[in-house]
Scaffold this motif. Structure first.
Motif, PDB file in Angstrom:
ATOM      1  N   GLU A  43     -12.350 100.959 -69.197  1.00  0.00           N
ATOM      2  CA  GLU A  43     -12.518 102.396 -69.399  1.00  0.00           C
ATOM      3  C   GLU A  43     -13.766 102.691 -70.231  1.00  0.00           C
ATOM      4  OE1 GLU A  43      -8.560 104.704 -69.761  1.00  0.00           O
ATOM      5  OE2 GLU A  43      -8.174 102.738 -70.670  1.00  0.00           O
ATOM      6  N   GLY A  44     -14.591 101.648 -70.413  1.00  0.00           N
ATOM      7  CA  GLY A  44     -15.843 101.848 -71.131  1.00  0.00           C
ATOM      8  C   GLY A  44     -15.736 101.790 -72.635  1.00  0.00           C
ATOM      9  N   ALA A  45     -14.632 101.296 -73.175  1.00  0.00           N
ATOM     10  CA  ALA A  45     -14.435 101.281 -74.625  1.00  0.00           C
ATOM     11  C   ALA A  45     -15.522 100.477 -75.325  1.00  0.00           C
ATOM     12  CB  ALA A  45     -13.064 100.692 -74.952  1.00  0.00           C
ATOM     13  N   GLY A  46     -16.043 101.053 -76.414  1.00  0.00           N
ATOM     14  CA  GLY A  46     -17.025 100.364 -77.236  1.00  0.00           C
ATOM     15  C   GLY A  46     -18.461 100.522 -76.788  1.00  0.00           C
ATOM     16  N   VAL A  47     -18.703 101.195 -75.673  1.00  0.00           N
ATOM     17  CA  VAL A  47     -20.060 101.355 -75.151  1.00  0.00           C
ATOM     18  C   VAL A  47     -20.608 102.720 -75.550  1.00  0.00           C
ATOM     19  CG1 VAL A  47     -21.497 101.451 -73.065  1.00  0.00           C
ATOM     20  CG2 VAL A  47     -19.598  99.823 -73.211  1.00  0.00           C
ATOM     21  N   VAL A  48     -21.864 102.744 -75.987  1.00  0.00           N
ATOM     22  CA  VAL A  48     -22.556 103.980 -76.341  1.00  0.00           C
ATOM     23  C   VAL A  48     -23.521 104.333 -75.213  1.00  0.00           C
ATOM     24  CG1 VAL A  48     -24.121 105.101 -77.974  1.00  0.00           C
ATOM     25  CG2 VAL A  48     -22.376 103.502 -78.805  1.00  0.00           C
ATOM     26  N   VAL A  49     -23.425 105.568 -74.716  1.00  0.00           N
ATOM     27  CA  VAL A  49     -24.329 106.051 -73.680  1.00  0.00           C
ATOM     28  C   VAL A  49     -25.231 107.117 -74.285  1.00  0.00           C
ATOM     29  CG1 VAL A  49     -24.540 107.158 -71.424  1.00  0.00           C
ATOM     30  CG2 VAL A  49     -22.629 105.597 -71.875  1.00  0.00           C
ATOM     31  N   GLY A  50     -26.527 106.877 -74.246  1.00  0.00           N
ATOM     32  CA  GLY A  50     -27.480 107.874 -74.713  1.00  0.00           C
ATOM     33  C   GLY A  50     -27.721 108.915 -73.637  1.00  0.00           C
ATOM     34  N   VAL A  51     -27.507 110.176 -73.962  1.00  0.00           N
ATOM     35  CA  VAL A  51     -27.719 111.278 -73.020  1.00  0.00           C
ATOM     36  C   VAL A  51     -28.895 112.106 -73.533  1.00  0.00           C
ATOM     37  CG1 VAL A  51     -26.755 113.389 -72.028  1.00  0.00           C
ATOM     38  CG2 VAL A  51     -25.340 111.333 -72.223  1.00  0.00           C
ATOM     39  N   ILE A  52     -30.022 111.968 -72.858  1.00  0.00           N
ATOM     40  CA  ILE A  52     -31.228 112.699 -73.230  1.00  0.00           C
ATOM     41  C   ILE A  52     -31.312 113.910 -72.320  1.00  0.00           C
ATOM     42  CG2 ILE A  52     -33.738 112.575 -73.418  1.00  0.00           C
ATOM     43  CD1 ILE A  52     -33.417 109.558 -73.928  1.00  0.00           C
ATOM     44  N   ASP A  53     -31.070 115.085 -72.897  1.00  0.00           N
ATOM     45  CA  ASP A  53     -30.828 116.245 -72.050  1.00  0.00           C
ATOM     46  C   ASP A  53     -30.998 117.516 -72.876  1.00  0.00           C
ATOM     47  OD1 ASP A  53     -29.391 117.969 -69.945  1.00  0.00           O
ATOM     48  OD2 ASP A  53     -29.167 115.974 -69.083  1.00  0.00           O
ATOM     49  N   THR A  54     -30.257 118.549 -72.535  1.00  0.00           N
ATOM     50  CA  THR A  54     -30.344 119.829 -73.245  1.00  0.00           C
ATOM     51  C   THR A  54     -29.465 119.886 -74.483  1.00  0.00           C
ATOM     52  OG1 THR A  54     -28.604 120.768 -71.828  1.00  0.00           O
ATOM     53  CG2 THR A  54     -30.890 121.093 -71.128  1.00  0.00           C
ATOM     54  N   GLY A  55     -28.903 118.750 -74.873  1.00  0.00           N
ATOM     55  CA  GLY A  55     -27.955 118.686 -75.974  1.00  0.00           C
ATOM     56  C   GLY A  55     -26.553 118.477 -75.439  1.00  0.00           C
ATOM     57  N   VAL A  56     -25.602 118.308 -76.331  1.00  0.00           N
ATOM     58  CA  VAL A  56     -24.199 118.136 -75.952  1.00  0.00           C
ATOM     59  C   VAL A  56     -23.348 118.888 -76.972  1.00  0.00           C
ATOM     60  CG1 VAL A  56     -22.279 116.518 -75.659  1.00  0.00           C
ATOM     61  CG2 VAL A  56     -24.577 115.872 -74.898  1.00  0.00           C
ATOM     62  N   ASN A  57     -22.438 119.708 -76.465  1.00  0.00           N
ATOM     63  CA  ASN A  57     -21.538 120.454 -77.347  1.00  0.00           C
ATOM     64  C   ASN A  57     -20.298 119.612 -77.643  1.00  0.00           C
ATOM     65  OD1 ASN A  57     -23.251 122.672 -77.441  1.00  0.00           O
ATOM     66  ND2 ASN A  57     -22.334 123.599 -75.621  1.00  0.00           N
ATOM     67  N   SER A 251     -24.192 106.353 -64.575  1.00  0.00           N
ATOM     68  CA  SER A 251     -24.233 105.941 -65.985  1.00  0.00           C
ATOM     69  C   SER A 251     -22.840 105.594 -66.491  1.00  0.00           C
ATOM     70  CB  SER A 251     -24.845 107.048 -66.851  1.00  0.00           C
ATOM     71  OG  SER A 251     -26.226 107.173 -66.611  1.00  0.00           O
ATOM     72  N   GLY A 252     -21.848 106.386 -66.093  1.00  0.00           N
ATOM     73  CA  GLY A 252     -20.480 106.063 -66.467  1.00  0.00           C
ATOM     74  C   GLY A 252     -20.034 104.732 -65.900  1.00  0.00           C
ATOM     75  N   THR A 253     -20.444 104.438 -64.675  1.00  0.00           N
ATOM     76  CA  THR A 253     -20.098 103.157 -64.061  1.00  0.00           C
ATOM     77  C   THR A 253     -20.752 101.996 -64.802  1.00  0.00           C
ATOM     78  OG1 THR A 253     -19.912 104.258 -61.907  1.00  0.00           O
ATOM     79  CG2 THR A 253     -20.078 101.867 -61.904  1.00  0.00           C
ATOM     80  N   VAL A 254     -21.994 102.192 -65.222  1.00  0.00           N
ATOM     81  CA  VAL A 254     -22.662 101.159 -66.031  1.00  0.00           C
ATOM     82  C   VAL A 254     -21.876 100.918 -67.310  1.00  0.00           C
ATOM     83  CG1 VAL A 254     -24.753 100.545 -67.294  1.00  0.00           C
ATOM     84  CG2 VAL A 254     -24.937 101.687 -65.077  1.00  0.00           C
ATOM     85  N   ALA A 255     -21.370 101.982 -67.942  1.00  0.00           N
ATOM     86  CA  ALA A 255     -20.582 101.822 -69.164  1.00  0.00           C
ATOM     87  C   ALA A 255     -19.319 101.006 -68.907  1.00  0.00           C
ATOM     88  CB  ALA A 255     -20.225 103.190 -69.739  1.00  0.00           C
ATOM     89  N   LEU A 256     -18.660 101.234 -67.767  1.00  0.00           N
ATOM     90  CA  LEU A 256     -17.487 100.421 -67.413  1.00  0.00           C
ATOM     91  C   LEU A 256     -17.855  98.944 -67.356  1.00  0.00           C
ATOM     92  CD1 LEU A 256     -15.893 102.541 -64.519  1.00  0.00           C
ATOM     93  CD2 LEU A 256     -15.273 102.555 -66.948  1.00  0.00           C
ATOM     94  N   LEU A 257     -18.975  98.645 -66.723  1.00  0.00           N
ATOM     95  CA  LEU A 257     -19.400  97.252 -66.579  1.00  0.00           C
ATOM     96  C   LEU A 257     -19.802  96.642 -67.917  1.00  0.00           C
ATOM     97  CD1 LEU A 257     -21.509  97.458 -63.304  1.00  0.00           C
ATOM     98  CD2 LEU A 257     -19.353  96.244 -63.610  1.00  0.00           C
ATOM     99  N   ARG A 258     -20.504  97.383 -68.732  1.00  0.00           N
ATOM    100  CA  ARG A 258     -20.959  96.839 -70.014  1.00  0.00           C
ATOM    101  C   ARG A 258     -19.781  96.575 -70.947  1.00  0.00           C
ATOM    102  NH1 ARG A 258     -27.102  97.068 -71.177  1.00  0.00           N
ATOM    103  NH2 ARG A 258     -26.520  94.874 -71.014  1.00  0.00           N
ATOM    104  N   ALA A 259     -18.703  97.352 -70.791  1.00  0.00           N
ATOM    105  CA  ALA A 259     -17.509  97.099 -71.602  1.00  0.00           C
ATOM    106  C   ALA A 259     -16.767  95.858 -71.112  1.00  0.00           C
ATOM    107  CB  ALA A 259     -16.593  98.314 -71.559  1.00  0.00           C
ATOM    108  N   LYS A 260     -16.636  95.693 -69.812  1.00  0.00           N
ATOM    109  CA  LYS A 260     -15.891  94.559 -69.269  1.00  0.00           C
ATOM    110  C   LYS A 260     -16.682  93.263 -69.344  1.00  0.00           C
ATOM    111  CE  LYS A 260     -13.497  92.819 -65.141  1.00  0.00           C
ATOM    112  NZ  LYS A 260     -12.443  92.179 -65.955  1.00  0.00           N
ATOM    113  N   TYR A 261     -17.994  93.360 -69.160  1.00  0.00           N
ATOM    114  CA  TYR A 261     -18.828  92.165 -69.117  1.00  0.00           C
ATOM    115  C   TYR A 261     -19.936  92.242 -70.175  1.00  0.00           C
ATOM    116  CZ  TYR A 261     -16.646  91.585 -64.513  1.00  0.00           C
ATOM    117  OH  TYR A 261     -15.753  91.449 -63.485  1.00  0.00           O
ATOM    118  N   PRO A 262     -19.580  92.188 -71.450  1.00  0.00           N
ATOM    119  CA  PRO A 262     -20.603  92.331 -72.499  1.00  0.00           C
ATOM    120  C   PRO A 262     -21.634  91.209 -72.501  1.00  0.00           C
ATOM    121  CG  PRO A 262     -18.503  91.633 -73.439  1.00  0.00           C
ATOM    122  CD  PRO A 262     -18.228  92.003 -72.013  1.00  0.00           C
ATOM    123  N   GLN A 263     -21.310  90.100 -71.845  1.00  0.00           N
ATOM    124  CA  GLN A 263     -22.248  88.983 -71.807  1.00  0.00           C
ATOM    125  C   GLN A 263     -23.362  89.174 -70.788  1.00  0.00           C
ATOM    126  OE1 GLN A 263     -19.331  89.089 -70.385  1.00  0.00           O
ATOM    127  NE2 GLN A 263     -19.298  87.946 -68.470  1.00  0.00           N
TER     128      GLN A 263
END
Length: 347
Positions: A43-57, A251-263
């Motif tokens: 579920e992407g736990a522990g992964v930080v996704v940088g969102v460069i955009d108009t901001g986030v509320n 990007s969300g899918t990448v976060a899923l992968l980076r959480a499951k396969y940190p290596q």
């Protein structure tokens, strides 16, 4: 350099409220991408996704506990509040956690966290923002923005993109929208960036929404995207189109992968994405779908073929000749429903 934003005059489609929550009901991509099955693995736990955009509320009900303190580039004293709602929608699609009883948006990676960088300037500010989110722990960077091919500031993007690659960060960018753009724009067309085009609920490429080109690496849902959107009129269910949203899903899918396969390093993560994508008709890669429609479940559960050669520095992973040297003097937020066109001012 200042970034001025203006709506393109295209009205968003308001979704009628019914008995069932219209936002959750509109999330066709949950089933299309088999996300409930994918969440059994990550579920992407522990992964930080940088969102460069108009901001986030961060007060958005679907982002409770999902947003880290961010920063604006340049710092104009307004923090990372999102006056347009675009960056918030992108963040919700990546990390939305829903709210109440089966209400709101479930993002692709509902246990990841968002690091917002509010872009209030031009290409140099985007470069500064990339450096900052990388330095503050992002393992994925989402760039739902782009530059005009007729200008000459591509090197400003390249420095930040190279920095991300050197720090093992996956960068995902929106390919660009029709009718505003005729080809894949910068930074999506730059070396090492995953450029994402848009498909609809049937998995069909939408040439009325998305550009195409040899740099496209993946496709993802970007048509009829329903979320609880922040607008000048308040927070309302809204349906929109654009490659901004397709990029967020990747990007969300990448976060899923980076959480499951940190290596796995960034190249190996990208290889999993491209090798497991659902191929377009006829197989192989093409200019509309790239390697295919992103498939989170397959990416999490299917081992890719071994690479033909090892990674050698910072270079395009698409075929030679795919990258086009273009610039980013004009920035816009890639959403055909409400494009935010931004012109660089002089210093």
């Amino acid at each position: 350099m200042l970034l001025s934003l203006a709506a393109n005059g295209m009205a968003a489609v308001m979704v009628a409220t019914g008995v069932a929550d219209p936002v959750r009901r509109g999330e066709y991509w949950l089933a299309q991408l088999h996300l409930e099955q994918a969440w059994q693995y990550s579920e992407g736990a522990g992964v930080v996704v940088g969102v460069i955009d108009t901001g986030v509320n961060s007060d958005h009900p679907d982002l409770a506990g999902a947003v880290l303190p961010g920063r604006a580039f340049p710092d104009l004293g307004s923090g990372t509040h999102d006056d347009w709602g675009h960056g918030t929608t992108v963040a919700v699609l990546i990390a939305g956690r829903g709210h109440g009883q089966s209400a709101g948006t479930l993002g692709v990676a509902p246990k990841t966290v968002i690091l917002p960088a509010k872009l209030a300037g031009g290409a140099q500010s985007a470069d500064d923002a990339i450096h900052w989110v990388v330095d503050h722990g992002a393992k994925v960077v989402n760039l739902s923005l782009g530059g005009d091919a007729r200008t000459d500031s591509e090197q400003a993007y390249d420095d930040g993109l190279r920095y991300a690659a050197e720090h093992d960060v996956v960068v995902v960018a929106a390919a660009g929208n029709r009718p505003h753009d005729a080809a894949v724009v910068s930074p999506a067309n730059r070396p090492g960036v995953i450029a994402v085009s848009a498909v609809d609920a049937s998995g069909t490429f939408r040439d009325d929404i998305s550009v195409q080109g040899p740099e496209v690496a993946l496709a993802a849902p970007g048509a009829d995207i329903t979320t609880l959107a922040d607008t000048p009129q308040g927070r309302v269910p809204r349906q929109e189109n654009g490659t901004s949203f397709a990029a967020a899903i990747v990007s969300g899918t990448v976060a899923l992968l980076r959480a499951k396969y940190p290596q796995l390093d960034a190249t190996a993560v990208t290889r999993r994405l491209t090798s497991t994508a659902r191929r377009p008709a006829g197989g192989g890669r093409d200019s509309r779908y790239g390697f295919g429609v992103v498939d989170p479940l397959a990416a999490l559960t299917t081992d890719p073929e071994p690479p033909a050669s090892p990674r050698t520095g910072w270079s395009p992973w698409w075929p030679a000749g795919g990258a086009v040297v273009i610039g980013g003097g004009v920035l816009c937020w890639w959403t055909s429903s409400r494009s935010r066109r931004a012109t660089r001012g002089k210093r």
